[in-house]
Design an enzyme around this catalytic site. Structure first.
Site, PDB file in Angstrom:
ATOM      1  N   LYS A 276      13.362  10.134  85.382  1.00 15.80           N
ATOM      2  CA  LYS A 276      14.575  10.908  85.636  1.00 15.80           C
ATOM      3  C   LYS A 276      15.645  10.542  84.606  1.00 15.80           C
ATOM      4  O   LYS A 276      15.539   9.537  83.898  1.00 15.80           O
ATOM      5  CB  LYS A 276      15.087  10.642  87.045  1.00 15.80           C
ATOM      6  CG  LYS A 276      15.450   9.190  87.326  1.00 15.80           C
ATOM      7  CD  LYS A 276      15.877   8.989  88.761  1.00 15.80           C
ATOM      8  CE  LYS A 276      16.260   7.538  89.023  1.00 15.80           C
ATOM      9  NZ  LYS A 276      16.753   7.328  90.396  1.00 15.80           N
TER      10      LYS A 276
ATOM     11  N   TYR B  38      43.816   3.291  67.298  1.00 11.50           N
ATOM     12  CA  TYR B  38      44.841   3.960  68.089  1.00 11.50           C
ATOM     13  C   TYR B  38      45.779   2.955  68.768  1.00 11.50           C
ATOM     14  O   TYR B  38      45.352   1.897  69.225  1.00 11.50           O
ATOM     15  CB  TYR B  38      44.200   4.853  69.161  1.00 11.50           C
ATOM     16  CG  TYR B  38      43.566   6.105  68.598  1.00 11.50           C
ATOM     17  CD1 TYR B  38      44.344   7.085  67.958  1.00 11.50           C
ATOM     18  CD2 TYR B  38      42.200   6.324  68.706  1.00 11.50           C
ATOM     19  CE1 TYR B  38      43.765   8.229  67.450  1.00 11.50           C
ATOM     20  CE2 TYR B  38      41.620   7.473  68.204  1.00 11.50           C
ATOM     21  CZ  TYR B  38      42.402   8.428  67.565  1.00 11.50           C
ATOM     22  OH  TYR B  38      41.839   9.565  67.058  1.00 11.50           O
TER      23      TYR B  38
END
Length: 782
Positions: free
Chosen positions: A452, A677
């Site tokens: 999965k 940043y």
């Protein structure tokens, strides 16, 4: 062949369909099903194979180099082939065929035209080397080193060395490094019981056969080795500077000296050494194609294996083989390419593209190969120029070429070009992990492999194909669309859909997917669809709630569930539940409570239904820590991908994924300058930073900024600087003088565990793996 988990007789139907007609078996099949086959009945098919190989070996009188050790066996073998291929007609073990089965298959390749064999031998427990020695009968031995691999199979390191030395008990000489004291001491003591064996030691000891005066690594990527041989002082240079490569090169030098290669030739031969990927890669190609790159060597044995791998790929109906000249075979073109044509009849391809003078001249031999489209080019450049007009689309392309043909360029032209961050998935490691778990299971216990979430981030059909080849019993996906994708890629195994959605039931029927039913709402919806389609006995899997409190029928709902199943269109394939904390010893009492509840509930269901179904509750951790929970089937999840959820250290698991990127730019900062940043990264002193092509959009958690996370560069852990950007990450590479833009950086794997990275990020390895973005290129290799 057979083992505690796998009976080779199960492969007979597939092999017969592929043209195999001779079988050695230990119990007879239904003979009427195989009218053209020959069966030889023996008591032990593995032993029969080994005895046949030993007899075959006895028919040839040639030097045989037997190679063993903890690491470096395959590298030394391949390098010796590069160093000596112009002097000898060499036969060698394919890839890492060094096991109880691999060694006989390697020896079986020896023929009259060979005059040197290079055979590697690997063992994992006491008592195994004797059988391999009988088969190989080496005249020259190479002991590369001793390490921790397979320690659990031996009483101690000395016992492991002694077991490996059994390979050389009838050899004429043994080449070994003297730099590991315990190895050297044990070999010298053992040799006193085998006085006919000549020891050829290479190392820094004055008493060594080939003493080393110095090893100089002052030039990046180069190593100068000053040694003494037969009184001559020699300086030899190799184009590598890592310790493992140097040690492997020393082993090769020792063998060349023993074989009498003139000192004047040694440097010229060492100049031939190339780095070896030694792996077969599967990657996404242009125009919805798949590319298998196996271009590190070209010989008949490795071509057979590559064609076999190609035949396993079902994602595309069309197949193309791009094959270079096969060099240094010692055979006539008629014989050599006639055999290649025969292989193509056994492993059909739609298009053959031959590259090289010899294969082009032998083009007529391929007229009866069954290949409809045949093209030939005199060289790689000619093929590269013609590539745009050849229309590669919706096909699987196998690249198989000798290194001198430089198929790397063809690989680059055919591969889908994406950014330089990629996830390498080691299929061989995954197969070994599966084997580790199989060894702790009862022979009757089935395996459901969890694929999965894009196989925990590692891939789709590529992983499923491997598991299907190794004959797991079930695959499990989360949602129906994952199962549909696998079916479209040709996966035939039973596929269980764990999270069945009421609005996506039709694909289950269309693509023969087996739903998990965990609620009455889902039961009603599925039954309505089956009645509309007039389908009966449709396979379903019932999930029970025993303590996870996530999904499943509770104990009080069992009476109504049984009533609803009466006369329904369903057939219950399995009934299962989820363990909440199987990996934690302090939760064992709760795990046992869950198990007791489960047995009670399934007992009531079994009594009512009146037919058998599969029971399963155990996961990767549970099947190892508590074997009593294995029952009829286990669900193998994160352990398959090399992560031990219980940290039990009872299994030798290998992480299958390595996430890599490259340095986009290097900057030099003065003290006080900021990075990233919000200026949150500050250079306290002059700093050199590398900007990586990787960010949180690729799945690298933002929480790893500000030095919390580290990456592996040139063997050193270097910290992040400032915040993690969407597409970029900055790292502190101050002090790494030879840093270069474009060089590779490891994010996890290959020396930096994903589990360690997950700890830094405050999460678990599952989340890191599953969170790797789809824009990150996946490359699969063996």
């Amino acid at each position: 062949m057979y083992g505690p988990r796998r009976d080779g007789h199960a492969f007979i139907p597939d092999l017969y369909l592929r043209g195999v007609r001779n079988f050695i078996i230990y119990h007879p099949p239904e003979l009427k099903d195989y009218p053209e086959a020959n069966f030889i009945l023996v008591n032990d098919s593995l032993r029969a194979l080994q005895l046949l190989a030993a007899f075959h070996r006895q028919q040839f009188d040639l030097p045989v180099v037997g190679i063993t050790g903890s690491n470096g066996k395959t590298i030394v073998k391949e390098w010796l082939n590069q160093l000596l291929e112009d002097r000898y007609q060499i036969v060698r073990s394919p890839r890492s065929y060094n096991s109880q089965i691999g060694v006989p298959l390697s020896i079986w390749q020896i023929h009259e035209h060979h005059d040197l064999a290079l055979i590697e031998a690997g063992i994992s427990r006491s008592g195994e080397m004797g059988a391999l020695e009988e088969i190989i009968r080496p005249t020259i031995g190479v002991f590369t080193n001793i390490g921790e691999a397979h320690d659990q199979g031996f009483e101690n390191t000395e016992a492991k060395i002694l077991e490996k030395l059994e390979l050389f008990k009838n050899a004429d000489a043994l080449v070994y490094p003297s730099g590991q004291p315990e190895l050297g001491k044990t070999i010298r003591a053992w040799q006193t019981r085998h006085p006919a064996l000549e020891l050829v030691s290479i190392g820094r000891l004055e008493a060594d056969t080939i003493p080393i005066r110095s090893i100089d690594k002052q030039v990046p990527g180069q190593t100068a080795i000053h040694l003494v041989y037969k009184g001559l002082s020699i300086v030899l240079e190799i184009g590598f500077d890592n310790d493992a490569a140097v040690q492997n090169a020393l082993s090769c030098i020792g063998v060349m000296c023993y074989l009498g290669i003139p000192v004047s030739e040694l440097q010229g031969r060492l100049n031939r050494l190339n780095p070896l990927t030694m792996r077969l890669e599967l990657k996404t190609g242009m125009n919805h194609s798949s590319v298998i790159n196996d271009s590190y060597s070209a010989d008949i044995s490795s071509l057979k294996m590559a064609l076999d791998f190609l035949s396993q790929q079902k994602q595309h109906a069309r197949r193309t083989l791009i094959l270079s000249d096969i060099l240094e075979s010692g055979r006539t073109p008629q014989s050599l390419y006639g055999e290649v044509a025969g292989l193509l009849r056994k492993y059909p391809v739609d298009r053959l593209i031959g590259v090289g003078e010899h294969i082009s001249d032998a083009a007529a031999l391929f007229h009866d190969s069954g290949v409809k489209e045949r093209l030939f080019f005199k060289g790689t450049e000619a093929l590269a120029d013609a590539l745009p007009a050849l229309e590669f689309r919706d096909e699987t392309i196998l690249l198989k070429g000798a290194r001198v043909f430089g198929f790397e360029r063809i690989d680059q032209l055919l591969s889908l070009q994406v950014h330089e961050t990629l996830l390498e998935v080691n299929l061989e490691a995954m197969a070994q992990n599966l084997k580790q778990y199989q060894q702790v299971l009862r022979p009757s216990t089935k395996i459901m492999a969890m694929v999965k979430a894009f196989s925990y981030g590692t891939g789709g059909f590529e992983i499923a194909r491997l598991l299907e080849f190794h004959k797991v019993d079930y695959l499990a996906v989360a949602y129906a669309d994952e199962g549909v994708s696998l079916r479209k890629a040709g996966i035939r195994l039973p596929i269980v859909v764990m999270n069945t959605e009421e609005n996506a039931l039709a694909p289950l029927v269309e693509w023969q997917l087996e739903p998990v039913i965990f609620s009455f709402r889902g039961l009603t919806a599925m039954e309505r669809l089956l009645k509309q389609e007039a389908i009966r006995l449709f396979p379903i899997h019932i999930e029970l709630e025993t303590g996870m409190n996530r999904l499943g029928f509770a104990s009080r709902q069992i009476p109504e569930l049984l009533e609803r199943l009466t006369g329904s269109a369903f057939r219950v394939q399995s009934v299962f539940s989820h363990l909440a904390a199987s990996e934690e010893a302090q939760q064992d009492a709760f795990t046992q409570k869950q198990f007791d509840r489960y047995l009670s509930m399934t007992g009531r269901i079994q009594e009512y239904l009146g037919y058998p179904f599969i029971r399963h509750i155990s996961n990767s951790a549970g099947m190892v820590r508590n074997p009593a929970l294995q029952l009829d089937m286990v669900r193998l999840g994160i352990g398959l991908y090399g992560i031990d959820p219980a940290s039990s250290r009872l299994l030798e698991l290998k992480e299958v994924g390595t996430l890599k990127t490259t340095i986009a730019q290097i900057k030099h900062l003065d003290a006080g300058e900021t990075v990233g940043y919000n200026r949150l990264g500050v250079a306290e002193q002059p700093m050199k930073i590398g900007t990586l092509r990787l960010g949180y959009a690729d799945g690298y958690p933002r929480s790893l900024g500000y030095g919390i996370g580290k990456v592996l560069y040139k063997g050193r852990l270097v910290p992040t600087v400032g915040s993690i950007c969407m597409d970029m990450t900055m790292v502190d590479i101050t002090g790494i003088a030879d840093a270069r833009e474009g060089e590779e950086v490891v994010i996890f794997g290959n020396g930096l565990s994903v589990t360690e990275l997950a700890k830094w990020a405050g999460t678990i390895a599952y989340e890191i793996l599953a969170g790797i973005s789809q824009r990150v290129k996946r490359v699969y290799f063996e």
